[in-house]
Design a protein around this motif. Structure first.
Motif, mmCIF file in Angstrom:
data_model
loop_
_atom_site.group_PDB
_atom_site.id
_atom_site.type_symbol
_atom_site.label_atom_id
_atom_site.label_comp_id
_atom_site.label_asym_id
_atom_site.label_seq_id
_atom_site.Cartn_x
_atom_site.Cartn_y
_atom_site.Cartn_z
ATOM 1 N N GLU A 142 0.829 -1.213 0.000
ATOM 2 C CA GLU A 142 0.000 0.000 0.000
ATOM 3 C C GLU A 142 0.860 1.259 0.000
ATOM 4 O O GLU A 142 0.633 2.179 -0.803
ATOM 5 N N LYS A 143 1.858 1.330 0.885
ATOM 6 C CA LYS A 143 2.640 2.563 1.026
ATOM 7 C C LYS A 143 3.632 2.760 -0.110
ATOM 8 O O LYS A 143 3.871 3.882 -0.558
ATOM 9 N N ALA A 144 4.256 1.655 -0.576
ATOM 10 C CA ALA A 144 5.276 1.776 -1.618
ATOM 11 C C ALA A 144 4.673 1.733 -3.021
ATOM 12 O O ALA A 144 5.314 2.175 -3.982
ATOM 13 N N GLY A 145 3.475 1.166 -3.141
ATOM 14 C CA GLY A 145 2.858 1.053 -4.459
ATOM 15 C C GLY A 145 3.526 0.022 -5.345
ATOM 16 O O GLY A 145 3.409 0.083 -6.578
ATOM 17 N N TRP A 146 4.217 -0.930 -4.751
ATOM 18 C CA TRP A 146 4.925 -1.952 -5.528
ATOM 19 C C TRP A 146 3.954 -3.042 -5.986
ATOM 20 O O TRP A 146 2.915 -3.268 -5.353
ATOM 21 N N PRO A 147 4.294 -3.749 -7.077
ATOM 22 C CA PRO A 147 3.454 -4.863 -7.525
ATOM 23 C C PRO A 147 3.271 -5.893 -6.408
ATOM 24 O O PRO A 147 4.230 -6.232 -5.701
ATOM 25 N N ALA A 148 2.062 -6.388 -6.287
ATOM 26 C CA ALA A 148 1.746 -7.297 -5.183
ATOM 27 C C ALA A 148 2.628 -8.539 -5.190
ATOM 28 O O ALA A 148 3.032 -9.032 -4.131
ATOM 29 N N ASP A 149 2.957 -9.054 -6.391
ATOM 30 C CA ASP A 149 3.716 -10.301 -6.447
ATOM 31 C C ASP A 149 5.193 -10.123 -6.126
ATOM 32 O O ASP A 149 5.925 -11.092 -5.968
ATOM 33 N N LYS A 150 5.648 -8.863 -6.040
ATOM 34 C CA LYS A 150 7.045 -8.621 -5.663
ATOM 35 C C LYS A 150 7.256 -8.749 -4.151
ATOM 36 O O LYS A 150 8.367 -8.973 -3.688
ATOM 37 N N VAL A 151 6.184 -8.553 -3.392
ATOM 38 C CA VAL A 151 6.282 -8.541 -1.923
ATOM 39 C C VAL A 151 5.848 -9.908 -1.396
ATOM 40 O O VAL A 151 4.715 -10.348 -1.634
ATOM 41 N N VAL A 152 6.761 -10.584 -0.687
ATOM 42 C CA VAL A 152 6.481 -11.929 -0.191
ATOM 43 C C VAL A 152 6.683 -11.965 1.327
ATOM 44 O O VAL A 152 7.353 -11.113 1.903
ATOM 45 N N VAL A 153 6.093 -12.965 1.947
ATOM 46 C CA VAL A 153 6.207 -13.128 3.403
ATOM 47 C C VAL A 153 7.078 -14.335 3.714
ATOM 48 O O VAL A 153 6.749 -15.464 3.342
ATOM 49 N N LEU A 154 8.204 -14.086 4.375
ATOM 50 C CA LEU A 154 9.027 -15.133 4.978
ATOM 51 C C LEU A 154 9.174 -14.746 6.442
ATOM 52 O O LEU A 154 9.807 -13.741 6.761
ATOM 53 N N PRO A 155 8.583 -15.500 7.344
ATOM 54 C CA PRO A 155 8.518 -15.061 8.746
ATOM 55 C C PRO A 155 9.886 -15.058 9.417
ATOM 56 O O PRO A 155 10.865 -15.630 8.920
ATOM 57 N N ASN A 156 9.947 -14.402 10.565
ATOM 58 C CA ASN A 156 11.137 -14.496 11.401
ATOM 59 C C ASN A 156 11.336 -15.936 11.839
ATOM 60 O O ASN A 156 10.377 -16.706 11.962
ATOM 61 N N TRP A 157 12.577 -16.273 12.112
ATOM 62 C CA TRP A 157 12.875 -17.630 12.555
ATOM 63 C C TRP A 157 12.938 -17.690 14.076
ATOM 64 O O TRP A 157 13.270 -16.706 14.747
ATOM 65 N N VAL A 158 12.602 -18.851 14.587
ATOM 66 C CA VAL A 158 12.701 -19.119 16.019
ATOM 67 C C VAL A 158 13.566 -20.359 16.190
ATOM 68 O O VAL A 158 13.248 -21.419 15.651
ATOM 69 N N ASP A 159 14.679 -20.217 16.904
ATOM 70 C CA ASP A 159 15.595 -21.338 17.095
ATOM 71 C C ASP A 159 15.022 -22.265 18.166
ATOM 72 O O ASP A 159 15.459 -22.269 19.325
ATOM 73 N N ASP A 160 14.038 -23.050 17.753
ATOM 74 C CA ASP A 160 13.293 -23.868 18.701
ATOM 75 C C ASP A 160 14.161 -24.914 19.400
ATOM 76 O O ASP A 160 13.932 -25.237 20.569
ATOM 77 N N GLU A 177 4.244 -19.492 -0.747
ATOM 78 C CA GLU A 177 2.820 -19.214 -0.786
ATOM 79 C C GLU A 177 2.400 -18.570 0.525
ATOM 80 O O GLU A 177 3.052 -18.726 1.553
ATOM 81 N N GLN A 178 1.293 -17.830 0.498
ATOM 82 C CA GLN A 178 0.777 -17.210 1.716
ATOM 83 C C GLN A 178 0.402 -18.306 2.710
ATOM 84 O O GLN A 178 -0.386 -19.197 2.398
ATOM 85 N N ALA A 179 0.974 -18.245 3.899
ATOM 86 C CA ALA A 179 0.742 -19.285 4.901
ATOM 87 C C ALA A 179 -0.344 -18.859 5.885
ATOM 88 O O ALA A 179 -0.555 -17.679 6.136
ATOM 89 N N ALA A 180 -1.041 -19.845 6.446
ATOM 90 C CA ALA A 180 -2.017 -19.555 7.505
ATOM 91 C C ALA A 180 -1.279 -19.158 8.771
ATOM 92 O O ALA A 180 -0.158 -19.576 9.008
ATOM 93 N N ARG A 181 -1.916 -18.327 9.586
ATOM 94 C CA ARG A 181 -1.282 -17.937 10.841
ATOM 95 C C ARG A 181 -1.262 -19.132 11.787
ATOM 96 O O ARG A 181 -2.049 -20.080 11.642
#
Length: 709
Positions: A480-498, A698-702
């Protein structure tokens, strides 16, 4: 260790430091498949006196020579002196697996020199193998470089096949001690036990196995030797092969591991206790927190400081019911320390240190990857993983500051790389976008900090293959703020060293709330204090532990009048409140989060806003429960069951979990959700797919979304 490495699938070379004078220790290894025993003295590999033990310098020189011939994947060293020398060998750095035992185990002995030596060892090691959780925690709290590298490798018990104790005491009690004879091991005092029991009308004999008498005191050594020969009721079997020592022990009734109280604070766990327990023998030993944790606070055979207290325990063990209970406790405890368990622990470490080549990578033509940024602390584990992958050659471009860097090196790396990862969407991203080559891929990871700065507006998005955000909410906000193409922005979550965080909680953890990082003011420690005050009205056992730098440690915060005024009000409130004054503990900022979390049951997230907020996820992975206020996007990261509308609802939920006895169930559910979504291994796999094959996730479920549906 040698047997466990072989069982884990390693071709293992054991380098002996001394000439073989008896094969009691070496013989059991000669028939183990995959094990090669090198005898440098007999093989003519030692210069000078061939009867002297290798010193650390000689040992490292020999290891280096053998490594040049065989190129070992890992090099296990034991002993601080040897590890210190090995740590200064550039040829071995990064492949050392250092087994730590003879290190300072209290703050008094932890001098600046000792910390410096341990830091060098930690930096050069891939793993630091610690015998106990207590030793690991002490090491991490004292040596920051050890954090993230310290793994548990407890004592390992290997019994000869078919050897077990009889299960009940003989008419005449047979006590057994195996090991070295030393003053603080109370071995001289033990020789008084048969006579002491005789005076009480209890027939007994003491079997002592071993031939190593410490001679720091000539008088004590003489008395020890005389007692082994002359003390009434003492049977000395001398030195025995390990298997034979265990067979003789199995013919006895009660094991002894009673030591001087000076050793009660030891951070090591006696292998002899575990071996005797595995045989089915009850063991008389000191009451210490570690032994209580191992055997239970109500274990019946804890002894005091004198011989009479040991005799009391032995008399008690003569009762069949007490004997059976104590023997079962010891045997059950020893079951966690088998060779199979040790091999499993090593296999986990091997998977981390030596992963297989990912699909799409060719070790013959490595993919050239650059990681660039001014602050890589949020990318450390991901960088370590990428560097460990066969088929990837990874180089770092660490900028001195947001805009300060070696332009010549950066240009050189830009021309060299197949893939560039920019950690932070700042001047580094602008530089690499400007110098991007045809066919090169550019990945930029954007945090909350940059989203409200000018750099995203200046970035040529056509030069970027993927912009990585850590949460769905911030991915949408970025689009929304940058106006970039939707497919350029992806979600890779933070890691947790379980794996690192999975440590046993300390007693009372359910009453400890935690907060990590309370600056700037938008972190809202005041709300955390509101939650604590409400809980302490109900139960004064609740406390709040705050692990953070102080606001005055950040010049850019403390120089702002509104920030300074906020913290002055907040700290004045803590000092003056009857509810809060005794309930808040401030702990120093540092990387020893996994150790610190052992005492924390609930992690508060009371901020105005967060891009991800890792602390509640880390607490969940440690076996705690997240408590999150409904900041924007919180429910895209955490299950709704952990997200609360206000501080009153949060306090109600926490107290309900504790008061109704649901803490274990809640923390089990929280850990399962977080590990499923954010485990280090899973996130590394997602980054590997993006870097090596250009695959966007792919978009992951929470977490918890599917389970709650």
């Amino acid at each position: 260790m040698t047997q466990a490495l072989a069982a884990a699938g390693c071709e293992t070379t054991l380098l002996l430091k001394a000439p073989v004078r008896t094969d009691r220790l070496v013989a059991p290894l000669t028939g183990v498949p995959g094990v090669t025993v090198r005898r440098p003295h007999e093989e003519g590999l030692v210069r000078g006196d061939r009867q002297r033990n290798l010193d650390p310098e000689q040992a490292v020189e020999l290891i280096t020579r053998l490594d040049a011939e065989w190129r070992f994947d890992l090099i296990v060293v034991r002993g601080k002196a040897l590890a210190t020398v090995a740590a200064h060998s550039e040829a071995l750095a990064g492949r050392l697996w250092t087994y730590l035992t003879d290190v300072p185990q209290n703050v008094t002995d932890l001098t600046a020199t000792a910390v410096s030596e341990l830091t060098d060892i930690a930096v050069a090691s891939r793993f630091l193998l610690c015998q106990t959780e207590e030793l690991r925690g002490f090491l991490e709290s004292s040596v920051p470089a050890a954090c993230g590298k310290s793994v548990l490798f407890p004592p390992t018990v290997v019994l000869p096949e078919g050897v077990q104790a009889g299960g009940e005491p003989h008419g005449s009690l047979r006590l057994v001690y195996t090991g070295k004879f030393a003053p603080r091991w109370n071995t001289l005092e033990m020789t008084e036990l048969p006579a002491e029991l005789e005076r009480r009308g209890v027939a007994a004999e003491l079997h002592m196995i071993g031939d190593k008498i410490h001679r720091d005191s000539a008088d004590w050594a003489k008395r020890m030797g005389r007692a082994l020969e002359e003390a009434p009721g003492v049977v000395h079997h001398g030195g025995q092969p390990r298997a034979e020592a265990l067979r003789k022990s199995a013919t006895c009734d009660i094991g002894l591991s009673w030591r001087d109280p000076e050793l009660d604070a030891s951070l090591e766990l006696s292998t002899k206790v575990l071996e005797l327990g595995a045989l089915g023998l009850p063991v008389v030993l000191n009451r210490t927190p570690m032994h209580e944790n191992l055997l239970g606070a109500d274990y019946p055979l804890f002894a005091g400081a004198d011989v009479a207290s040991v005799a009391d325990a032995c008399e008690l063990a003569a009762d069949p019911g007490v004997y059976a209970l104590a023997a079962k406790r010891c045997q059950d405890a020893a079951a966690a320390y088998t060779l199979e368990r040790a091999a499993g622990r090593l296999r986990d470490c091997l998977d981390l240190a030596l992963p297989a080549a990912p699909a799409g990578a060719d070790p013959r033509r490595p993919l050239k990857v650059v990681i660039a940024g001014h602050d890589l602390k949020f990318f450390t584990r991901l960088a370590d993983h990428l560097m460990s992958l066969p088929g990837l050659e990874v180089r770092l471009d660490e900028w001195e500051g947001l805009r300060t860097h070696d332009q010549y090196r950066s240009r050189e790396l830009a021309a060299w790389a197949d893939v560039v990862i920019c950690e932070w969407c700042g001047p580094n991203a602008l530089f690499y976008a400007k110098h991007k080559r045809a066919g090169q891929r550019l990945v930029v990871r954007l945090h909350r900090f940059e989203l409200y700065a000018e750099w995203p507006r200046k970035l040529d998005i056509d030069k970027v293959d993927a912009v990585v955000c850590v949460s769905p909410y911030y991915a949408d906000l970025t689009r929304e703020k940058a106006g970039w193409p939707a497919d350029k922005v992806v979600v890779l979550p933070n890691w947790v060293d379980d794996a690192q965080l999975a440590r046993p909680k300390l007693p009372g953890a359910e009453f400890t709330l935690g907060m990590i990082g309370i600056a700037p003011s938008r972190k809202r420690i005041d709300r955390g204090l509101d939650v604590l005050a409400e809980l302490r009205r109900r139960d004064p056992r609740y406390t709040l532990a705050v692990k953070s730098k102080q606001p005055w440690d950040y010049w850019w915060i403390w120089n702002r009048p509104e920030e300074r005024a906020y913290y002055e009000r907040t700290y004045r409130r803590i000092q003056r409140s009857e509810l809060l004054a005794e309930g808040v503990v401030f702990d120093p900022f540092g990387p020893d989060v996994a150790t610190w979390l052992r005492r924390v049951g609930f992690m508060l997230s009371t901020s105005d806003d967060e891009s991800f907020h890792l602390a509640p996820a880390e607490c969940s992975a440690s076996g705690g429960v997240p408590a999150v206020l409904a900041w924007p996007g919180a429910d895209t990261i955490y299950s709704r069951r952990w997200v609360h509308d206000d501080v009153e609802a949060m306090a109600d939920a926490i107290h309900g979990i504790v008061a109704e006895g649901r803490f274990d169930a809640a923390r089990s559910a929280a850990r399962a959700e977080i590990v499923d979504a954010y485990a280090l291994r899973r996130v590394c796999e997602m980054w590997t797919a993006l870097v090596v094959r250009g695959e966007k996730p792919e978009q992951a479920a929470r977490p918890g979304q599917v389970a709650n549906a």
